[in-house]
Write a protein that holds these residues in place. Structure first.
Motif, PDB file in Angstrom:
ATOM      1  N   UNK A  50       0.828  -1.196   0.000  1.00 49.34           N
ATOM      2  CA  UNK A  50       0.000   0.000   0.000  1.00 49.34           C
ATOM      3  C   UNK A  50       0.870   1.256   0.000  1.00 49.34           C
ATOM      4  N   UNK A  51       1.927   1.252   0.784  1.00 48.55           N
ATOM      5  CA  UNK A  51       2.846   2.399   0.820  1.00 48.55           C
ATOM      6  C   UNK A  51       3.543   2.555  -0.530  1.00 48.55           C
ATOM      7  N   UNK A  52       3.948   1.432  -1.132  1.00 48.72           N
ATOM      8  CA  UNK A  52       4.556   1.490  -2.464  1.00 48.72           C
ATOM      9  C   UNK A  52       3.570   2.094  -3.462  1.00 48.72           C
ATOM     10  N   UNK A  53       2.299   1.707  -3.359  1.00 49.10           N
ATOM     11  CA  UNK A  53       1.280   2.253  -4.258  1.00 49.10           C
ATOM     12  C   UNK A  53       1.115   3.760  -4.055  1.00 49.10           C
ATOM     13  N   UNK A  54       1.135   4.199  -2.816  1.00 54.83           N
ATOM     14  CA  UNK A  54       1.008   5.640  -2.550  1.00 54.83           C
ATOM     15  C   UNK A  54       2.181   6.418  -3.119  1.00 54.83           C
ATOM     16  N   UNK A  55       3.375   5.894  -2.927  1.00 56.73           N
ATOM     17  CA  UNK A  55       4.576   6.573  -3.440  1.00 56.73           C
ATOM     18  C   UNK A  55       4.569   6.572  -4.966  1.00 56.73           C
ATOM     19  N   UNK A  56       4.197   5.446  -5.580  1.00 52.24           N
ATOM     20  CA  UNK A  56       4.146   5.374  -7.040  1.00 52.24           C
ATOM     21  C   UNK A  56       3.099   6.340  -7.592  1.00 52.24           C
ATOM     22  N   UNK A  57       1.958   6.427  -6.930  1.00 51.30           N
ATOM     23  CA  UNK A  57       0.917   7.349  -7.384  1.00 51.30           C
ATOM     24  C   UNK A  57       1.374   8.795  -7.232  1.00 51.30           C
ATOM     25  N   UNK A  58       2.116   9.077  -6.189  1.00 53.72           N
ATOM     26  CA  UNK A  58       2.631  10.426  -5.964  1.00 53.72           C
ATOM     27  C   UNK A  58       3.558  10.856  -7.091  1.00 53.72           C
ATOM     28  N   UNK A  59       4.354   9.922  -7.588  1.00 54.34           N
ATOM     29  CA  UNK A  59       5.292  10.230  -8.659  1.00 54.34           C
ATOM     30  C   UNK A  59       4.701  10.014 -10.051  1.00 54.34           C
ATOM     31  N   UNK A  60       3.436   9.627 -10.146  1.00 52.98           N
ATOM     32  CA  UNK A  60       2.762   9.543 -11.423  1.00 52.98           C
ATOM     33  C   UNK A  60       2.837   8.198 -12.122  1.00 52.98           C
ATOM     34  N   UNK A  61       3.262   7.161 -11.435  1.00 54.71           N
ATOM     35  CA  UNK A  61       3.319   5.827 -12.030  1.00 54.71           C
ATOM     36  C   UNK A  61       2.005   5.106 -11.743  1.00 54.71           C
ATOM     37  N   UNK A  62       0.993   5.390 -12.544  1.00 54.28           N
ATOM     38  CA  UNK A  62      -0.353   4.874 -12.297  1.00 54.28           C
ATOM     39  C   UNK A  62      -0.454   3.370 -12.421  1.00 54.28           C
ATOM     40  N   UNK A  63       0.231   2.795 -13.405  1.00 56.19           N
ATOM     41  CA  UNK A  63       0.167   1.346 -13.596  1.00 56.19           C
ATOM     42  C   UNK A  63       0.787   0.587 -12.443  1.00 56.19           C
TER      43      UNK A  63
ATOM     44  N   UNK B 138      -1.689  -1.758  -5.429  1.00 62.09           N
ATOM     45  CA  UNK B 138      -2.947  -1.731  -4.677  1.00 62.09           C
ATOM     46  C   UNK B 138      -3.667  -3.069  -4.813  1.00 62.09           C
ATOM     47  N   UNK B 139      -3.637  -3.639  -6.003  1.00 67.38           N
ATOM     48  CA  UNK B 139      -4.264  -4.943  -6.212  1.00 67.38           C
ATOM     49  C   UNK B 139      -3.634  -6.018  -5.347  1.00 67.38           C
ATOM     50  N   UNK B 140      -2.312  -6.034  -5.297  1.00 67.57           N
ATOM     51  CA  UNK B 140      -1.604  -7.005  -4.459  1.00 67.57           C
ATOM     52  C   UNK B 140      -1.914  -6.765  -2.987  1.00 67.57           C
ATOM     53  N   UNK B 141      -1.946  -5.497  -2.576  1.00 71.06           N
ATOM     54  CA  UNK B 141      -2.240  -5.170  -1.179  1.00 71.06           C
ATOM     55  C   UNK B 141      -3.646  -5.630  -0.788  1.00 71.06           C
ATOM     56  N   UNK B 142      -4.611  -5.461  -1.692  1.00 72.33           N
ATOM     57  CA  UNK B 142      -5.982  -5.902  -1.408  1.00 72.33           C
ATOM     58  C   UNK B 142      -6.044  -7.414  -1.234  1.00 72.33           C
ATOM     59  N   UNK B 143      -5.390  -8.135  -2.124  1.00 71.64           N
ATOM     60  CA  UNK B 143      -5.391  -9.601  -2.038  1.00 71.64           C
ATOM     61  C   UNK B 143      -4.763 -10.058  -0.730  1.00 71.64           C
ATOM     62  N   UNK B 144      -3.610  -9.492  -0.386  1.00 70.81           N
ATOM     63  CA  UNK B 144      -2.936  -9.883   0.850  1.00 70.81           C
ATOM     64  C   UNK B 144      -3.777  -9.542   2.072  1.00 70.81           C
TER      65      UNK B 144
END
Length: 54
Positions: free
Chosen positions: A9-22, A28-34
């Motif tokens: 989830x933190x990786x997703x937030x940081x990636x979204x902050x820098x514009x890496x949407x994919x 986020x998908x992996x975080x939800x599954x886990x």
């Protein structure tokens, strides 16, 4: 397992902050599954613990 969900989830937030949407969507998908696997295992563990203590 919950730790890994939080990490993704933190990786997703940081990636979204820098514009890496994919990458953010994948993380986020992996975080939800886990997280849901953690919830299921926690409930099963509590149920078996309650039955064993009986």
């Amino acid at each position: 397992m919950l730790h890994y969900a939080v990490v993704f989830f933190v990786i997703a937030l940081i990636a979204a902050l820098f514009g890496f949407g994919g990458i953010a969507a994948g993380a986020v998908g992996i975080a939800k599954i886990l997280f849901f696997v953690f919830i299921v295992l926690a409930v099963v563990s509590f149920l078996f613990g309650a039955l064993k203590g009986r």
